[in-house]
Design a protein around this motif. Structure first.
Motif, PDB file in Angstrom:
ATOM      1  N   LYS A   1       0.576   8.949  -7.424  1.00 49.10           N
ATOM      2  CA  LYS A   1       0.565   8.668  -5.997  1.00 49.10           C
ATOM      3  C   LYS A   1       1.986   8.619  -5.432  1.00 49.10           C
ATOM      4  CE  LYS A   1      -1.842   5.580  -2.780  1.00 49.10           C
ATOM      5  NZ  LYS A   1      -2.466   6.642  -2.009  1.00 49.10           N
ATOM      6  N   LYS A   2       2.535   7.458  -5.211  1.00 48.38           N
ATOM      7  CA  LYS A   2       3.832   7.373  -4.550  1.00 48.38           C
ATOM      8  C   LYS A   2       4.937   7.969  -5.420  1.00 48.38           C
ATOM      9  CE  LYS A   2       2.304   5.923  -0.740  1.00 48.38           C
ATOM     10  NZ  LYS A   2       1.526   4.787  -0.526  1.00 48.38           N
TER      11      LYS A   2
ATOM     12  N   PHE B   1      -6.772   4.772  -1.885  1.00 49.82           N
ATOM     13  CA  PHE B   1      -6.371   3.455  -2.388  1.00 49.82           C
ATOM     14  C   PHE B   1      -6.024   2.664  -1.132  1.00 49.82           C
ATOM     15  CE2 PHE B   1      -3.052   0.600  -4.309  1.00 49.82           C
ATOM     16  CZ  PHE B   1      -3.913  -0.116  -5.114  1.00 49.82           C
TER      17      PHE B   1
ATOM     18  N   ARG C   1       3.645  -3.115  -4.366  1.00 50.28           N
ATOM     19  CA  ARG C   1       4.784  -2.347  -4.856  1.00 50.28           C
ATOM     20  C   ARG C   1       6.034  -3.226  -4.902  1.00 50.28           C
ATOM     21  NH1 ARG C   1       6.480   0.566  -1.414  1.00 50.28           N
ATOM     22  NH2 ARG C   1       4.932   0.271   0.232  1.00 50.28           N
TER      23      ARG C   1
ATOM     24  N   GLY D   1      -1.349  -0.603  -8.339  1.00 49.03           N
ATOM     25  CA  GLY D   1      -1.263   0.494  -7.356  1.00 49.03           C
ATOM     26  C   GLY D   1      -0.076   1.414  -7.502  1.00 49.03           C
ATOM     27  N   GLY D   2       0.707   1.455  -6.465  1.00 42.50           N
ATOM     28  CA  GLY D   2       1.816   2.394  -6.385  1.00 42.50           C
ATOM     29  C   GLY D   2       2.856   2.227  -7.491  1.00 42.50           C
TER      30      GLY D   2
ATOM     31  N   PHE E   1       9.869   5.839  -0.183  1.00 39.45           N
ATOM     32  CA  PHE E   1       9.228   6.949  -0.898  1.00 39.45           C
ATOM     33  C   PHE E   1      10.047   8.226  -0.977  1.00 39.45           C
ATOM     34  CE2 PHE E   1       5.652   4.550   1.217  1.00 39.45           C
ATOM     35  CZ  PHE E   1       5.306   3.820   0.083  1.00 39.45           C
TER      36      PHE E   1
ATOM     37  N   ARG F   1      -7.034  -4.178  -2.282  1.00 35.86           N
ATOM     38  CA  ARG F   1      -7.250  -2.729  -2.118  1.00 35.86           C
ATOM     39  C   ARG F   1      -8.592  -2.285  -2.675  1.00 35.86           C
ATOM     40  NH1 ARG F   1      -2.947   0.589   0.376  1.00 35.86           N
ATOM     41  NH2 ARG F   1      -1.369  -0.974   0.781  1.00 35.86           N
TER      42      ARG F   1
ATOM     43  N   ALA G   1       2.123  -4.816   2.051  1.00 34.42           N
ATOM     44  CA  ALA G   1       1.981  -3.726   1.078  1.00 34.42           C
ATOM     45  C   ALA G   1       3.142  -3.677   0.090  1.00 34.42           C
ATOM     46  CB  ALA G   1       1.851  -2.383   1.783  1.00 34.42           C
TER      47      ALA G   1
ATOM     48  N   SER H   1       3.459   1.751   5.320  1.00 27.13           N
ATOM     49  CA  SER H   1       2.367   1.145   4.568  1.00 27.13           C
ATOM     50  C   SER H   1       1.693   0.041   5.387  1.00 27.13           C
ATOM     51  CB  SER H   1       2.899   0.545   3.272  1.00 27.13           C
ATOM     52  OG  SER H   1       3.495   1.564   2.499  1.00 27.13           O
TER      53      SER H   1
ATOM     54  N   HIS I   1       4.456  10.938   3.800  1.00 31.51           N
ATOM     55  CA  HIS I   1       3.552   9.777   3.782  1.00 31.51           C
ATOM     56  C   HIS I   1       2.659   9.850   5.034  1.00 31.51           C
ATOM     57  CE1 HIS I   1       3.297   5.059   3.469  1.00 31.51           C
ATOM     58  NE2 HIS I   1       2.299   5.636   2.847  1.00 31.51           N
TER      59      HIS I   1
ATOM     60  N   ASP J   1      -3.239   9.353   3.156  1.00 31.21           N
ATOM     61  CA  ASP J   1      -1.970   8.714   2.774  1.00 31.21           C
ATOM     62  C   ASP J   1      -0.826   9.700   2.549  1.00 31.21           C
ATOM     63  OD1 ASP J   1      -0.757   6.084   2.198  1.00 31.21           O
ATOM     64  OD2 ASP J   1      -0.517   6.813   0.156  1.00 31.21           O
TER      65      ASP J   1
HETATM   66  C1  SPV Z   1       1.424   2.036   0.322  1.00 34.62           C
HETATM   67  O1  SPV Z   1       1.973   0.949   0.076  1.00 34.62           O
HETATM   68  O2  SPV Z   1       1.892   2.850   1.145  1.00 34.62           O
HETATM   69  C2  SPV Z   1       0.151   2.382  -0.353  1.00 34.62           C
HETATM   70  C3  SPV Z   1      -0.282   1.552  -1.483  1.00 34.62           C
HETATM   71  O3  SPV Z   1      -0.485   3.364  -0.019  1.00 34.62           O
HETATM   72  S1  SPV Z   1       0.560   1.934  -2.945  1.00 34.62           S
HETATM   73  O4  SPV Z   1      -0.199   2.951  -3.680  1.00 34.62           O
HETATM   74  O5  SPV Z   1       0.631   0.685  -3.730  1.00 34.62           O
HETATM   75  O6  SPV Z   1       1.861   2.457  -2.642  1.00 34.62           O
END
Ligand code: SPV
Ligand code: GTP
Ligand code: MN
Length: 610
Positions: A229-230, A319, A82, A222-223, A469, A389, A451, A272, A250, A297
């Motif tokens: 997701k995030k 993930f 991220r 990813g994120g 987040f 990942r 992360a 993370s 989270h 998560d």
């Molecule tokens: C995190 O960084 O908290 C993750 C991976 O779970 S990501 O989806 O890249 O944010």
């Protein structure tokens, strides 16, 4: 070659939702893809996308005899995590983004992004990805639609969310949805060869909390790119939760069953790469105890009519960080990965499988590392990127709880907060009450991990493990937590207990003092016994720690003196801790709730008299 995505005729949209049709038409007019494909989420579609990604060199199929229907990807080395410095919360007022988020005025950000997205999907396909965060039949679920030019993102979203026709059906012809737009930012000129991992140097991960929109540019990782997701389930959802009276956190969700059959659900927030997936899949070191997985998560929680706090896992997959997962630490994760998975930035073995540090004690011969080079075990470099990942369907996890998709969620007994702290922070501390628990959660800090971009190991304050987040001002977010607790208590609810935990305490030689992993069940046992009123504790200035003989350490040989250190609160260190926590909270200025200022003063007063 499969044709499920390769049609010449103009696409027939599988919806009559006017808002969705207009959204797709607008974004297509701006980004100018060669094709538009509406994803149905079927296996045939996934197989066709995987074939195309293999042909493009993005995915390498793993040996089907070892890992059926599984693929390996190596990202661009500049696109491995991220990018917090490129993540923006674009609320109308700067104060609403708070001091911890990057802010730009929505108008100004749109003016920056429009030219970047103009023609960004040339030569590519725009995939329309309808997805549902939460069980399809849950009243608490949220629909999103991600428009993306990355087939890797489509395959990942198919694992991580309920994606395709089911989500579109739930949306209906008039439902609300979160608009998500994603481009890797690498338009293809006619006849040009694509790179295996297209992305752009300039990255933007942008959220408009008021209009519930997400625009992501330049990254496939990813994120940054899986926008359910995030981006949706935390940043946008936290703003929805503030407006609607719930919590988007989270947190992992774990089901713990005691030898007497009593069941407790526990939610835990760690930053993370600080142990959520591992705890979610924990195998208790204590005989007779069982742990099962609800989520690893993200937790969406709200107080029910019975006064209990109910949690759902909005995701459908994991993930997870690959390195460190092995037969000795997380057997459930290893077993989850037996088929139908994506692996990104792990190492590749000579016989067509994946490997990472921790999967076995020594690396197999002939490894290719995450950069595509032959791995030299003597180089001291890891073969897998530290943030490599896996993307895996949750249903494949051997420890998945039968109620993991319960539409009402599961009632939470305890909320845990923690971080990676080599010193100062005890193994477990019980908050005196909700407000003091909110103070402890608001002041957690952790050593930075791989992360996110940035210096590994540096201590940073990460309130509620939500620093990267929270989609609005964190001072107001603390206030929201306080208010929800007060309202529930006023209505007669028994609030979940709040606990601060730290599995990462080290001795002066840098060795972990606590074995962690399955042995963390010893701490969970103490916590549920506290909730049931059966375990002894001692007051300290920061909260209650286990009495000297209250932790079940049967069968465990801790180093001499380790237990005292793990239970200890050193007033000298904690005066410094309190000072730093207070400084950090002062950043929130007027939005810091008075109750937390009072907690800060009360902590300082308790420390002054020891
Ligand atoms: C995190 O960084 O908290 C993750 C991976 O779970 S990501 O989806 O890249 O944010
Ligand atoms: P994100 O997916 O980034 O949110 O991470 P996470 O919080 O799910 O972290 P994860 O469980 O993947 O763990 C990350 C790292 O912490 C791995 O290298 C684990 O081996 C290590 N770890 C997890 N639990 C423990 C523990 O109890 N003790 C120790 N020493 N290390 C742990
Ligand atoms: Mn996470």
């Amino acid at each position: 070659m499969a044709t499920a995505i390769d049609h010449g005729a103009p696409p027939v949209a599988p919806t009559r939702h006017p808002g969705l049709l207009a959204f797709v038409a607008e974004v297509a007019a701006l980004t100018k893809p060669d094709r538009v494909h509406w994803c149905d989420g079927s296996e045939a579609e996934a197989a066709a996308l995987a074939d195309a990604l293999v042909a493009a060199g993005t995915l390498i199929p793993l040996d089907p005899a070892k890992r059926p229907n599984s693929f390996y990807a190596r990202s661009d080395p500049r696109d491995v995590a991220r990018v917090e410095s490129r993540t923006f919360i674009c609320s109308e007022r700067e104060a609403d983004a708070g001091p911890t988020n990057n802010w730009r005025a929505p108008e100004a950000m749109r003016a920056t992004l429009t030219p970047l997205f103009e023609g960004a999907m040339r030569g590519r396909t725009l995939y329309v990805v309808p997805f549902c965060m939460g069980p399809i039949d849950s009243p608490h679920s949220v629909i999103g639609v991600e428009l993306t030019d990355s087939a890797y993102v489509v395959l990942s979203m198919r694992i991580m969310t309920r994606m395709g026709t089911a989500a579109l059906d739930r949306l209906g012809s008039a439902g609300a949805f979160v608009r998500c737009v994603h481009s890797v930012g690498a338009p293809l000129a006619p006849g040009a060869r694509d790179s295996a991992w297209p992305c752009a140097d300039e990255k933007y991960i942008v959220h408009y909390p008021e209009t519930r929109e997400i625009w992501s540019y330049g990254s496939g990782y990813g994120g940054n790119a899986l926008l359910g997701k995030k981006c949706l389930a935390l940043r946008i959802a936290s703003a929805m939760a503030r407006d609607e009276g719930w919590l988007a956190e989270h947190m992992l969700i774990l089901k713990l069953t005691a030898p007497d059959g009593a069941v407790h659900y526990i939610a835990a927030a760690f930053p993370s790469a600080c142990g959520k997936t591992n705890m979610a899949m924990l195998e208790p070191a204590l005989p007779g105890w069982t742990a099962e997985t609800i989520g690893d998560d993200i937790a969406w929680m709200r107080f029910g009519a019975d006064g209990r706090l109910y949690a759902i896992n909005p995701e459908a997959g994991f993930f997870g960080v690959a390195p460190g997962n092995g037969p000795a630490t997380n057997r459930n994760a290893v077993a989850t990965l037996h088929a139908n998975c994506l692996f990104t930035n792990t190492a590749l073995t000579a016989d067509g499988d994946v490997w990472w540090e921790g999967l076995s004690e020594t690396p197999p011969p002939g490894l290719i590392d995450w950069r595509g080079r032959r791995h030299d075990p003597r180089s001291g470099e890891p073969a897998a990127h530290p943030n490599a990942r896996f993307t895996a369907p949750a249903a494949q996890c051997p420890s998945i709880a039968r109620e993991w998709q319960d539409s009402a969620g599961v009632p939470i007994s305890a909320l845990l907060f923690g971080g990676r702290r080599a010193s100062a922070v005890p193994l477990v501390t019980e908050a005196y009450d909700w407000a003091q628990g909110v103070y402890l959660a608001a002041s957690i800090a952790s050593e930075a991990t791989a992360a996110a971009e940035g210096e590994i190991g540096a201590l940073r304050r990460d309130p509620f493990a939500m620093l990267p987040f929270c989609g609005y001002d964190m001072g107001a977010y603390f206030g929201h937590w306080l208010r929800l607790g007060e309202a529930a208590a006023a209505a007669g609810a028994t609030l979940p207990g709040i606990y601060l935990v730290n599995w990462f305490r080290k001795d002066p030689q840098g060795r972990f003092l606590w074995p962690g992993f399955g042995d963390n069940a010893r701490v969970l046992k103490w916590i549920v016994e506290r909730i049931e009123g059966r375990a002894a504790a001692e007051d300290t200035p920061i909260g209650r720690v286990p009495a000297a003989d209250a932790l079940d350490l049967s069968g465990l040989a801790l180093a001499p003196g380790a237990l005292d250190t793990l239970r200890g609160v050193d007033p000298r260190l904690w005066n410094e801790e309190a000072r730093r926590a207070g400084e950090d909270l002062a950043r929130f200025g007027d939005s810091l709730p008075e109750a937390l200022r009072a907690e800060q003063r009360a902590l300082e007063a308790r420390l002054a008299i020891v």
